[in-house]
Every structure is written in structure tokens, then in C-alpha cells.
Design an enzyme around this catalytic site. Sequence first.
Site, PDB file in Angstrom:
ATOM      1  CE  LYS A  85      -3.501   2.342   2.728  1.00 22.86           C
ATOM      2  NZ  LYS A  85      -4.292   1.906   3.909  1.00 22.86           N
ATOM      3  CD  GLU A  93       9.100  -5.921   7.004  1.00 22.74           C
ATOM      4  OE1 GLU A  93       9.006  -5.081   6.958  1.00 22.74           O
ATOM      5  OE2 GLU A  93       9.180  -6.317   8.229  1.00 22.74           O
ATOM      6  N   GLY A  98      -4.763  -1.876   5.174  1.00 24.07           N
ATOM      7  CA  GLY A  98      -3.977  -3.036   4.677  1.00 24.07           C
ATOM      8  C   GLY A  98      -4.517  -4.513   4.855  1.00 24.07           C
ATOM      9  NE  ARG A  99      -5.833  -3.937  11.366  1.00 22.26           N
ATOM     10  CZ  ARG A  99      -5.328  -2.854  11.396  1.00 22.26           C
ATOM     11  NH1 ARG A  99      -4.184  -2.411  10.816  1.00 22.26           N
ATOM     12  NH2 ARG A  99      -5.714  -1.643  12.307  1.00 22.26           N
ATOM     13  CD  GLU A 134      -1.592  -4.607  11.784  1.00 23.10           C
ATOM     14  OE1 GLU A 134      -0.297  -4.898  11.796  1.00 23.10           O
ATOM     15  OE2 GLU A 134      -1.967  -4.278  10.657  1.00 23.10           O
ATOM     16  CG  HIS A 138      -4.613 -36.216  17.052  1.00 23.96           C
ATOM     17  ND1 HIS A 138      -4.708 -37.461  17.536  1.00 23.96           N
ATOM     18  CD2 HIS A 138      -5.734 -36.026  16.148  1.00 23.96           C
ATOM     19  CE1 HIS A 138      -5.721 -38.167  17.053  1.00 23.96           C
ATOM     20  NE2 HIS A 138      -6.280 -37.299  16.272  1.00 23.96           N
ATOM     21  CE  LYS A 165       6.408  -0.969  10.144  1.00 25.38           C
ATOM     22  NZ  LYS A 165       5.658  -0.168   9.434  1.00 25.38           N
TER      23      LYS A 165
HETATM   24  O1  F6P Z   1       2.269  -4.283   9.971  1.00 26.58           O
HETATM   25  C1  F6P Z   1       2.214  -3.124   9.853  1.00 26.58           C
HETATM   26  C2  F6P Z   1       1.727  -2.747   8.431  1.00 26.58           C
HETATM   27  O2  F6P Z   1       1.445  -1.455   8.279  1.00 26.58           O
HETATM   28  C3  F6P Z   1       0.231  -3.497   8.092  1.00 26.58           C
HETATM   29  O3  F6P Z   1      -0.813  -2.979   8.634  1.00 26.58           O
HETATM   30  C4  F6P Z   1       0.258  -3.559   6.574  1.00 26.58           C
HETATM   31  O4  F6P Z   1      -0.672  -4.673   6.288  1.00 26.58           O
HETATM   32  C5  F6P Z   1       1.708  -4.146   6.349  1.00 26.58           C
HETATM   33  O5  F6P Z   1       2.644  -3.252   7.443  1.00 26.58           O
HETATM   34  C6  F6P Z   1       2.339  -3.705   5.042  1.00 26.58           C
HETATM   35  O6  F6P Z   1       2.345  -2.494   4.504  1.00 26.58           O
HETATM   36  P1  F6P Z   1       2.288  -2.073   2.962  1.00 26.58           P
HETATM   37  O7  F6P Z   1       1.113  -2.675   2.272  1.00 26.58           O
HETATM   38  O8  F6P Z   1       2.130  -0.654   2.929  1.00 26.58           O
HETATM   39  O9  F6P Z   1       3.629  -2.805   2.477  1.00 26.58           O
END
Ligand code: F6P
Length: 547
Positions: A209, A215, A269-270, A355, A386, A514
Site C-alpha cells: 500500500k 521487507e 491494509g488488513r 492489529e 492431536h 521498526k
Molecule cells: O504491520 C504493519 C503494516 O502497516 C500492516 O498494517 C500492513 O498490512 C503491512 O504493514 C504492510 O504494509 P504495506 O502494504 O504498506 O507494505
Amino acid sequence: MALPSINPTQTKAWTALQQHFNHIQQQHLKDLFKENPNRAEDFTIKWEDFYVDFSKNRIDATTKQLLLQLAEEVKLKEAMQHYFEGERINQTENRAVSHTALRMPETAKVLVDGKNVIPEVYQVKEKIKTFCDEVISGKRTGYTGKTFTNVVNIGIGGSDLGPAMVVESLTFYKNHLNTHFVSNVDGDHFKEVIKNLNPETTLFVIVSKTFTTQETLSNANSIRDWFLQSAPKDAVAKHFIAVSTNIENVQDFGIHPDNIFPMWDWVGGRFSLWSAVGLTIALAVGFEHFDDLLKGAHKMDKHFKHTSFDENIPVLAALLTIWYNNFFNVQTEAVIPYTQYLNQFATYLQQGIMESNGKGVDRNGNKVNYQTGTIIWGEPGTNAQHAFFQLIHQGTKLIPADFIGFAKPLHGNKDHQDKLMSNFFAQTEALMNGKTEAEIRKELEQKGVSKNEIEKLAPFKVFEGNKPTTTFFINQLTPESLGKLIAHYEHKIFVQGIIWNIFSYDQFGVELGKELANNILKEFYNDGAANHDSSTNQLISIYKSKR
Ligand code: F6P
């Protein structure tokens, strides 16, 4: 307009629930069933292809009525209007929370900041459809003219968990494209994924987003470097696609403008798998199935929006969480799907639920003096039986659980399905009824076990029962029923947040780690003494000596 901001513990319903709790906590579910022969029917909601059976919960008619009163007193109805009308209910980030607009029909109108967003939603949907049809049919090819065989989704959090869970859940509906997900900044993750891939036939979908996430950008850059080891520079345009709100950063990365799928800051995002973030879903199962997923979610939206609270599945489920969390002092909830396809479901829900509602400050900015945010976990049955069911049956903790089962299997194996479903029904029955010491003794006597041995063993074999469960009994796992189920949990999160008087749609809690990681990363490249506590200093220095 701001959301109502009412401390739930100051309501009349809360005080009444406290008194009522003192009475009901002594009652056994078995007795509640004996008292009311219609209990199963009274507490089951039949909606579309869903039976949602709340009857094995530690509630009676009074509990339900008081919980509904709580919903009224905190002005849930008013909050829902703000939610569905595109208002900026994510007040701390000054954004609307309008993911429900993504699954509305084309004729609908949803105003966000005075602008109807539905035409844009449908433009992007059309773009997703065309793109997926071309990739799946082989019309769109890689730089050497070969058709695509593999798709790699590069994203994390909401840009990974939703698509990954849905693709896994809808494996039965998948086409010939092999899908992979790279999320962790751990270099071993992307290396493992790409090690057997052919760059000529692989499509990379970068989902972020913000397009600033460490990452995702690290993985995207490393994968592009790997790609360029065998492909010419201009081939990137044919193989790399991006989904983002940050068009500028995407273009700087080198992605062709035609290959950018926009999303909007009014989608969290979620909650974004319904947007172009779900591109990998649409590629894996085809646009029609993706659209059915959205249609299912929209049906649940309508149910949530229009059904009175006493018959409203997400509202009742959320109220139950409040009941257990704030009155029984329950800490965690389990979600146990009786289908292997949903093996990523609890992992996905963890982000949505934790979250969103892992917050300790209320909507007035004050620290809350009551518990919020449940811990969610789970695994598919029967595997879970199990693994950790022992603790749910006989441990000291009370763990309410959602059991999700489907009447019809997808591959049609009756023998396995009957075994699966017998376990599905047996577990909620066992958790509820338990087994008394008298029953155990009788059973052992009948087996011819000696008196002495019975004396020794009986206490360990007792099951107290009275463990609450909610059963979601659904006809079949389809894109549509999955859409309904996911949307149910999304609305449940909303209702919980409203009642707990917290903001569910920001996530400031992920920032501090972060920031510190960025500082520590810089320290790896200079020799100066690190300025942390002695434990962190020691660990960093050991790492530096070994790396
Ligand atoms: O974990 C924090 C967060 O902002 C989430 O809410 C989001 O889904 C994720 O990082 C990834 O963010 P982006 O889509 O901006 O890379």
C-alpha cells in the site's frame, strides 16, 4: 463526524451484566440445555447457507438481552452508519474505513470525502479482469514469448496474509498457475521460493500500500536483481506488476505505468484483499471466482447492516467476545476450521483481530481500565485435536472456540467426510458436557477395572465440560461462502472496537520496533559503541563478531 465515545463500563448494561455474571458463572451448559428444550433452535441463526449455533455458549436469554442493551447504549447503530457512509472513522489517521465499498454492486454509491468511489472501484476491477484473463489464457506472455506458469506475490502483513490465506483456502478452484508468497525479510524465504523458478515464465506481483515497507522493497529489489541476471532490463516491464497507493515510488522502481494497480487510503491494509491487493487471488482462481468471493462478502455486509441485532451474526459474535473477555476474564479465543483448506485462516485472522483491537487507549485518549483485544489462535481439526485440545478439555484456562465446518466435501470422499464431521460434532459436545467422576467410575467398572485402580485413575479422567463453543456449519467451501466468513470476522472486529471504545483501524504499535531496527541496522556498518541497554548491546556485539 466522530464516532460515539462511550466507556462501556459506565453503562447500565455493564453493571447489570456484572450482577448477571455472578449468577451464570455457576451454571453448567448441560443444565441450560435441560432447562430449555428449544435452546439449540433459540440460539441458532439460519442465514443463507450458514447455520450459526451460539447455543453452546455460557449465556441465557437474559445474557443476550443485556449484551444487546450494551450495544444500544454504546450507540453501535450510529457507529455503523458512520462506517458504511464513508466517514473518516479511522480518526487517528484521518481516513475512512470503506473496504465494504470494494464489494458493492456497480450501481451503488459510496461517498468518501464527497466523491462516489464505486466508478473507480469498477475501473480497477475491470483492469484486474482483463489482466488475469490475459495471463491465464496465455495471451499475455513473458519477455521470451513463453506463457506464465508461476506467480510470486511479494508483500507482507495485509499485503500478504489475506491473498495467501484465500489462495490456500480456494486451492480446489485453482487453475494451472502456481502461486508463491514471499513476505519475510529473511533472505532464505525469497531464495527458497525462487530457487526452482524460471524467470522467463514467472510473473512478480509487488503488493505494498505504501511502497515503503522494508521487507517488501528488499525482497522486490533482490528478486529483480536475480531476474536481471538472465533477462534484459526492459523485460522488467513484462514481469513486474505493482499494487499500491504510492504511484511515484512504484514508477521509480521501474514498473511500467500500465502494470500499476491502484488502491486507496480508505482501504486498510488488513482489509484490502478485496481490492487489487487480491490480484494474486484472481490470477490463481480466475476473476469469476474472485468476484464470487466479493459477492459473498457483500451479502454478509448487507446482513450486518440490515439485520436487527438479536439476529445479527457479527454483532452477536462480537458481544460474546466481550462477555468472555470482560466478565469471564478470558484471554484467548480459538478458531478451529474442520477443513484442511483453511489452514491459514487463524494466521490471517491474527492480523485482522490483534492489529485492530490490540489497543490500550480509548477514543478519548485515556488509558482503558478494562481488558480489550483478544488473542486469537487455531489450527484445523482434526489435527488440532492431536495437538492442543488436551488443554482446552482439561486445562485450567477457559478458551471459547469457533468451530467452522462444511457439510459437503469438495472432492466428494464420503468416508473421510463422515469421519471428519463426526469429530466436528463430537468435540463441541464433549467440550460442553464433559464427563463426571461418577460416569468415569461406572465406565471403568464396566470394563472390569479393579476398585483400587479406579480410585487411582478416576480424578485424572474427569472432564468438567462447560467449555463454550460457537458452531459455524456451512454448506460447502466456495468462494462465496469464504467471502461471507471473512466479512463476518471483519464486522466482528468493528463491533468489538466500538464497544471497547478504541480505535480499531490504526496500528501505531508496529512502529517502535521498526524504528529501532533501522537504527540497529546502521550500527552493523559502523564500529562505534552501541548505545542500548547492556543486554541489547551484548547481543548486537556477538552478532557483529559472527556475521
Ligand atoms: O504491520 C504493519 C503494516 O502497516 C500492516 O498494517 C500492513 O498490512 C503491512 O504493514 C504492510 O504494509 P504495506 O502494504 O504498506 O507494505
